[in-house]
Motif scaffolding. Structure first.
Motif, PDB file in Angstrom:
ATOM      1  N   UNK A 166     -11.207  -2.723   2.871  1.00 41.16           N
ATOM      2  CA  UNK A 166     -10.223  -3.310   3.105  1.00 41.16           C
ATOM      3  C   UNK A 166      -8.547  -2.909   2.170  1.00 41.16           C
ATOM      4  N   UNK A 167      -9.901  -2.902   0.464  1.00 46.71           N
ATOM      5  CA  UNK A 167      -8.283  -3.331  -0.167  1.00 46.71           C
ATOM      6  C   UNK A 167      -8.001  -1.491  -0.320  1.00 46.71           C
ATOM      7  N   UNK A 168      -8.657  -0.802  -0.070  1.00 44.80           N
ATOM      8  CA  UNK A 168      -8.898   0.393   0.140  1.00 44.80           C
ATOM      9  C   UNK A 168      -7.470   1.281   0.959  1.00 44.80           C
ATOM     10  N   UNK A 169      -7.876   0.308   2.100  1.00 40.27           N
ATOM     11  CA  UNK A 169      -7.154   0.479   3.240  1.00 40.27           C
ATOM     12  C   UNK A 169      -5.629   0.269   2.896  1.00 40.27           C
ATOM     13  N   UNK A 170      -5.272  -1.112   3.051  1.00 36.79           N
ATOM     14  CA  UNK A 170      -4.376  -1.874   2.687  1.00 36.79           C
ATOM     15  C   UNK A 170      -3.542  -2.116   1.447  1.00 36.79           C
ATOM     16  N   UNK A 171      -4.361  -1.694   0.702  1.00 32.94           N
ATOM     17  CA  UNK A 171      -3.202  -2.058  -0.687  1.00 32.94           C
ATOM     18  C   UNK A 171      -3.027  -0.382  -1.308  1.00 32.94           C
ATOM     19  N   UNK A 172      -4.216   0.350  -0.978  1.00 27.05           N
ATOM     20  CA  UNK A 172      -3.849   1.405  -1.608  1.00 27.05           C
ATOM     21  C   UNK A 172      -3.277   3.520  -0.548  1.00 27.05           C
ATOM     22  N   UNK A 173      -3.651   2.237   0.346  1.00 28.39           N
ATOM     23  CA  UNK A 173      -3.586   3.061   1.856  1.00 28.39           C
ATOM     24  C   UNK A 173      -4.174   4.552   2.302  1.00 28.39           C
ATOM     25  N   UNK A 174      -5.495   4.328   1.235  1.00 28.77           N
ATOM     26  CA  UNK A 174      -5.781   5.153   2.003  1.00 28.77           C
ATOM     27  C   UNK A 174      -6.272   5.614   3.307  1.00 28.77           C
ATOM     28  N   UNK A 175      -7.013   6.550   3.808  1.00 25.53           N
ATOM     29  CA  UNK A 175      -7.723   6.790   5.434  1.00 25.53           C
ATOM     30  C   UNK A 175      -8.907   6.905   4.814  1.00 25.53           C
TER      31      UNK A 175
END
Length: 272
Positions: free
Chosen positions: A131-140
């Protein structure tokens, strides 16, 4: 048939007990919620600077490189293993004798112990960091194929276990295997692709990786996640790559079984 059902019930119980035991120390797992994203953020900064004005490096563009390191971090949470350390401790203290006398041998116990431990890791390490990778870093972080990625990660899970268990078996000859464990962790960290994609290694070393266990632990499942695989100038469809990974796991299991049988002949229950 009844024996198989009994064996599976025992293994399920081991996984369940391990999950409940480690859930009492789940705050230890939560440290990864900080360490994992920080490491990933550092990788993002480094590779963004390395790419500079370049569109691709080693045939990989920057967005795919970022997804690759996100995948290796998450896969690491699912495959993390301590079978080598645990087995070494049991042999050194003589406590392995209690497992040697049980109807389920220690390797099966250790495997399902890992299952329970990683189920906890899935909840308290994998999901929060995803969730951090997706929503904080914006990574697909959507895999190219959920099915093939799931299979590849499960195979990596087994590969890491059998390799580490084999390292642990050296304790039956050496008693103290910390030196071998430390050396293997160093080599594995480099050649598994967790620190740098294997595409950046010399061609001969890339080809050699097909005959070593390292790429099957992290690099291969991460590349299956991205949907493109290439190594040593070899490009194959994802389903073929997963097939090669499955074959590598079978070979490693066979080697592990051989070493295990030799180790049992060495066992003297010293320290019991």
């Amino acid at each position: 048939m009844n024996s198989l059902k009994h064996h599976l019930r025992v293994c399920q119980a081991v996984a369940d007990v391990t999950y409940k035991e480690w859930s009492a120390y789940r705050t230890h797992s939560m440290v990864s919620i900080i360490v994992g994203p920080v490491y990933f953020m550092v990788q993002m900064f480094i590779w963004t600077a390395v790419y500079g004005d370049h569109t691709t490096l080693g045939g990989i563009d920057l967005p795919r490189m970022i997804r690759y390191f996100g995948a290796t971090a998450l896969i690491g949470y699912l495959t993390m293993d301590f079978a080598d350390w645990n087995l070494s401790m049991l042999v050194r203290t003589g406590k392995f004798l209690t497992f040697h006398l049980r109807p389920v041998h220690h390797r099966s116990f250790a495997l399902f112990q890992k299952v329970g431990h990683r189920l906890l890791g899935f909840l308290f390490e994998f999901l929060p960091c995803l969730l951090i990778f997706i929503f904080l870093f914006g990574v697909d972080m959507r895999p190219a194929s959920f099915l093939w990625t799931s299979i590849s990660v499960m195979l990596a899970f087994l590969m890491v276990f059998y390799v580490n268990y084999t390292i642990g078996l050296t304790s039956f000859w050496l008693v103290q295997s910390d030196g071998i464990r430390g050396a293997f962790m160093l080599v594995s960290g480099i050649f598994s692709g967790a620190l740098i994609p294997l595409d950046f290694f010399p061609h001969w070393l890339q080809v050699a990786q097909f005959f070593l266990p390292f790429q099957y632990m992290a690099y291969m499942p991460a590349m299956v996640f991205t949907g493109q695989y290439s190594l040593g100038g070899i490009q194959l469809p994802i389903e073929h790559i997963v097939g090669i990974q499955a074959l590598a796991v079978l070979v490693t299991y066979g080697f592990n079984e051989l070493i295990r049988r030799l180790a049992m002949k060495q066992f003297t229950a010293v320290g019991a």
